[in-house]
Design an enzyme around this catalytic site. Structure first.
Site, PDB file in Angstrom:
ATOM      1  NE  ARG A 285      -2.296   0.985   3.583  1.00 38.91           N
ATOM      2  CZ  ARG A 285      -2.114   1.044   4.973  1.00 38.91           C
ATOM      3  NH1 ARG A 285      -1.366   2.419   4.801  1.00 38.91           N
ATOM      4  NH2 ARG A 285      -1.614   0.831   5.528  1.00 38.91           N
ATOM      5  CG  HIS A 289      -6.249   1.788   6.666  1.00 40.36           C
ATOM      6  ND1 HIS A 289      -5.947  -0.045   6.466  1.00 40.36           N
ATOM      7  CD2 HIS A 289      -7.397   1.742   7.461  1.00 40.36           C
ATOM      8  CE1 HIS A 289      -7.059  -0.530   5.894  1.00 40.36           C
ATOM      9  NE2 HIS A 289      -7.902   0.755   7.202  1.00 40.36           N
ATOM     10  CE1 TYR A 298       1.018   1.904   8.050  1.00 42.76           C
ATOM     11  CE2 TYR A 298       0.101   4.072   9.838  1.00 42.76           C
ATOM     12  CZ  TYR A 298       0.232   3.006   8.465  1.00 42.76           C
ATOM     13  OH  TYR A 298      -0.657   3.273   7.733  1.00 42.76           O
TER      14      TYR A 298
END
Length: 391
Positions: A285, A289, A298
């Protein structure tokens, strides 16, 4: 094909493709197109299955066009959300090959059950790209007919669609709609994070013991929102299938040709009575998200850069160029089509009418109900209380 057509190719000048077993960093990874755009004729998977994608030049060009258009429409959606025109958007950036490859592998009669990110599969099923925008703009429920397009409504609850898909596949068996190339098969899409959900594991059990004509397609994009893969599983996801009694395979999810070949094989096996299987599309990805997420909190930039070198569109473009299947005019024409369609999409989204709040009662039950009528009346009185108010 007319002289000067951007799709003209000269097969005699192409480099000969080669065959091999699955190799690379992951010896079990099925790959038919390298990140450099080198074509591999066939790959033998860990279970001995031979995968190949013998497509025509028109089909190769069509796959590239799909990849570019889907990415551009997705980028337009993200921009619309950032400008306050959508409540939320789940981008597919980086996952185009997994979705387009698997979406084009579906036969007309096959049924697909998506999550909320399968915009590429939706596009491949012939659904107007505007349809999910009503959902994310909050003006309708999505709107397409699942039976007409063989593509179920978007599912927001993580993993729930795998149970819906398994039940549908069991129904195919009970109705005798299996067997032969005209038999029906089912595919359910989900992410790596969903494999930790009970619904998904229950679907594995039911599909296995009832030998359902089912393909579980996991887009492993490395993160369940902010949780990396290594905190979700201690074994590769495709190996989990063995514990439920059916085969699993890992495919390069940034390779549109391999995604097509593996999915077509799995679906054909299912429709011929060989039961379920699990495909792990190993991809990444590239964006957030959803538009409510900040991936910089993160993951590190160097990780993203490493995956950018495996970009699905860049490798397909390199393949088409090296094999002289297209020329520069073709790429320019596709880019212009993508720009035009994304602009048209924006105009249509902005023109969507805002529904009256009371219409939320309209489609709850097909024939209405006394309780619903009572609730609608109370809501109308509530809304009328604001009429003429200074506030």
């Amino acid at each position: 094909m007319a002289k000067g057509d951007p799709g003209v190719s000269t097969r005699s000048r192409r480099a000969a493709p080669r065959s091999r077993k699955a190799t690379g960093a992951d010896p079990d990874l099925v790959q038919l197109l390298t990140p450099e755009g080198e074509r591999i004729d066939s790959v033998t998977g860990p279970d001995g299955t031979v995968y190949r994608a013998d497509l025509t030049d028109d089909e190769y060009r069509s796959l590239y066009r799909d990849l570019v258009l889907v990415r551009k429409l997705d980028a337009e959606a993200t921009a619309l959300q950032r400008q306050g025109e959508l409540g939320l958007w789940a981008s597919l950036l980086g996952q185009e090959a997994a979705q387009v490859g698997s979406g084009r592998a579906l036969r007309t009669q096959d049924m697909a059950f998506p999550t909320y990110r399968e915009h590429g599969v939706l596009y491949c099923r012939g659904i107007d790209p505007i349809m999910p925008f009503g959902l994310f703009r909050g003006v309708d429920q999505g709107g397409w007919d699942p039976n007409e397009f063989k593509f179920n409504m978007y599912t927001i609850v993580i993993g729930a669609q795998t149970l819906h898909a398994t039940g549908y596949a069991m129904g195919i068996t009970m109705d005798g709609r299996m067997g032969g190339d005209d038999g029906e098969a089912v595919i359910a899409y989900f992410g790596d994070g969903a494999t930790s959900q009970g619904d998904v594991n229950e679907a594995f059990v039911w599909a296995s013991v009832f030998n359902a004509p089912m393909v579980f397609f996991c887009q492993n994009n490395q993160y369940a929102i902010s949780e990396p893969l290594e905190r979700q599983t201690r074994v590769p996801l495709y190996q989990r299938a063995a514990g439920f009694g059916f085969p699993g395979v890992r495919v390069d999810g940034n390779d549109v040709l391999a995604s097509y070949a593996v999915t077509r094989t799995a679906l054909d096996n299912a429709r011929h009575g060989q039961g379920p299987s699990l495909i792990e599309a190993y991809t990444y990805r590239m964006g957030a998200h959803t538009t409510s997420d900040d991936p910089t909190r993160y993951r590190i930039a160097s990780e993203v850069e490493a995956w950018q070198a495996k970009d699905p569109i860049a490798r397909m473009k390199a393949f088409l160029t090296k094999q002289q299947i297209v020329d520069a005019d073709f790429f320019a024409e596709v880019d212009e089509q993508a720009r035009s369609e994304s602009l048209h999409l924006r105009e249509r989204v902005l023109a969507m009418p805002d529904p009256q709040p009371v219409t939320m009662f309209d489609n709850v039950y097909p024939n209405g109900s006394p309780l619903l009528d009572e609730q609608r009346a109370k809501f109308n009185r509530y809304m009328e209380s604001f009429e003429g108010s200074a506030h």
